[in-house]
Design an enzyme around this catalytic site. Structure first.
Site, short mmCIF file in Angstrom:
data_model
loop_
_atom_site.label_atom_id
_atom_site.label_comp_id
_atom_site.label_asym_id
_atom_site.label_seq_id
_atom_site.Cartn_x
_atom_site.Cartn_y
_atom_site.Cartn_z
N ARG A 106 0.82 -1.19 0.00
CA ARG A 106 0.00 0.00 0.00
C ARG A 106 0.87 1.26 0.00
O ARG A 106 1.70 1.42 0.89
CB ARG A 106 -0.91 0.01 1.23
CG ARG A 106 -2.00 1.04 1.10
CD ARG A 106 -3.34 0.55 1.57
NE ARG A 106 -3.40 0.32 2.99
CZ ARG A 106 -4.32 0.89 3.76
NH1 ARG A 106 -5.20 1.73 3.25
NH2 ARG A 106 -4.39 0.61 5.03
N THR A 110 -0.77 7.69 -1.30
CA THR A 110 -2.08 7.56 -1.98
C THR A 110 -2.98 6.52 -1.29
O THR A 110 -4.19 6.49 -1.54
CB THR A 110 -1.89 7.11 -3.44
OG1 THR A 110 -1.32 5.79 -3.43
CG2 THR A 110 -0.98 8.05 -4.20
N ASP A 202 -3.18 -10.48 12.59
CA ASP A 202 -2.46 -10.37 11.32
C ASP A 202 -2.17 -11.78 10.79
O ASP A 202 -1.38 -12.52 11.37
CB ASP A 202 -1.16 -9.59 11.52
CG ASP A 202 -0.48 -9.29 10.18
OD1 ASP A 202 -0.31 -8.11 9.86
OD2 ASP A 202 -0.14 -10.26 9.46
N ASP A 205 1.56 -12.53 9.93
CA ASP A 205 2.40 -12.68 11.13
C ASP A 205 2.14 -14.01 11.83
O ASP A 205 3.07 -14.67 12.28
CB ASP A 205 2.13 -11.53 12.11
CG ASP A 205 2.87 -10.26 11.72
OD1 ASP A 205 3.73 -10.32 10.82
OD2 ASP A 205 2.57 -9.20 12.29
N1 URA Z 1 -5.00 -8.40 7.18
C1 URA Z 1 -4.84 -9.22 8.25
O1 URA Z 1 -3.90 -10.01 8.28
N2 URA Z 1 -5.70 -9.14 9.27
C2 URA Z 1 -6.75 -8.29 9.27
O2 URA Z 1 -7.52 -8.29 10.23
C3 URA Z 1 -6.92 -7.45 8.15
C4 URA Z 1 -6.03 -7.51 7.12
#
Ligand code: URA
Length: 211
Positions: A106, A110, A202, A205
């Protein structure tokens, strides 16, 4: 969600496994195993409309007619990096599928997704593309990835995720009504940091142990 192209894949095994995927106490090893298992169960549903053709074979007993898959070959396209976590599970069901990759980040100014890697099988006309990302959050990356697949010539695309936020479903389903969007769960919302609530944290992760 009132989109004809949004499909919530419901199955008791998926619900059960998803609970442990969400649980913060689940180890990295178990998390990856469970993600693969749910991806495999979802692939069963996603391939439900694949066409069959009749062939004649000989069993040890007699000649008989039986069905095999016909039509397009499959290409799995994980969005890097979390999408990688679901590929092995699907390959267990569709081992001949080719695997492409899309890398997006990202742009901080922008806030738009920018591609840093794109590699898919070249015979785009003859492939059923399954785009993969465990989390459909804002829908920005997924939508951009579909744009890229279409620009490269893909005619038939499905998207699959474990957990979708309403915002992501809205964005992806409305910008690509020809793409069927499959999710194992539809959660409440996005929080101010863009995480799905309640979600699972995440996904990248937790898959790769990089927290
Ligand atoms: N990406 C992720 O890994 N977790 C989220 O909650 C949103 C986007």
């Amino acid at each position: 969600m009132n989109f004809d192209n949004f499909i919530l894949v419901k199955h008791p095994l998926i619900s059960h496994k998803l609970t442990f995927i969400r649980d913060e106490k689940t180890s990295k090893k178990e998390f990856k195993e469970l993600v693969d298992e749910v991806a495999m169960l979802m692939a069963y549903e996603i391939t439900r409309d694949f066409p069959l053709e009749e062939v004649t074979i000989k069993t040890p007993i007699c000649e008989t007619k039986s069905n095999i898959l016909s039509g397009k070959k499959v290409a799995l396209v994980p969005i890097l990096r979390a999408g990688l976590g679901m590929v092995d599970g699907i390959l267990k069901l569709i081992p001949s599928a080719r695997v492409g990759h899309i890398g997006l980040y990202r742009d901080e100014k922008t806030l738009k997704p920018v591609s840093y890697y794109f590699k898919i099988p070249s015979d785009t006309d003859n492939r059923e593309f399954i785009l993969i990302d465990p989390m459909l959050a804002t829908g920005g990356s997924a939508s951009a990835a579909v744009d890229m697949l279409k620009k490269a010539g893909a005619k038939s695309i499905k998207f699959m995720c474990l957990i979708a936020a309403p915002e992501g479903v809205e964005k992806l389903c409305s910008s690509h009504p020809d793409v069927k969007v499959y999710a194992a769960a539809l959660d409440e919302k996005l929080n101010e940091k863009g995480y799905i609530v309640p979600g699972l944290g995440d996904a990248g992760d937790r898959l790769f142990g990089t927290k």
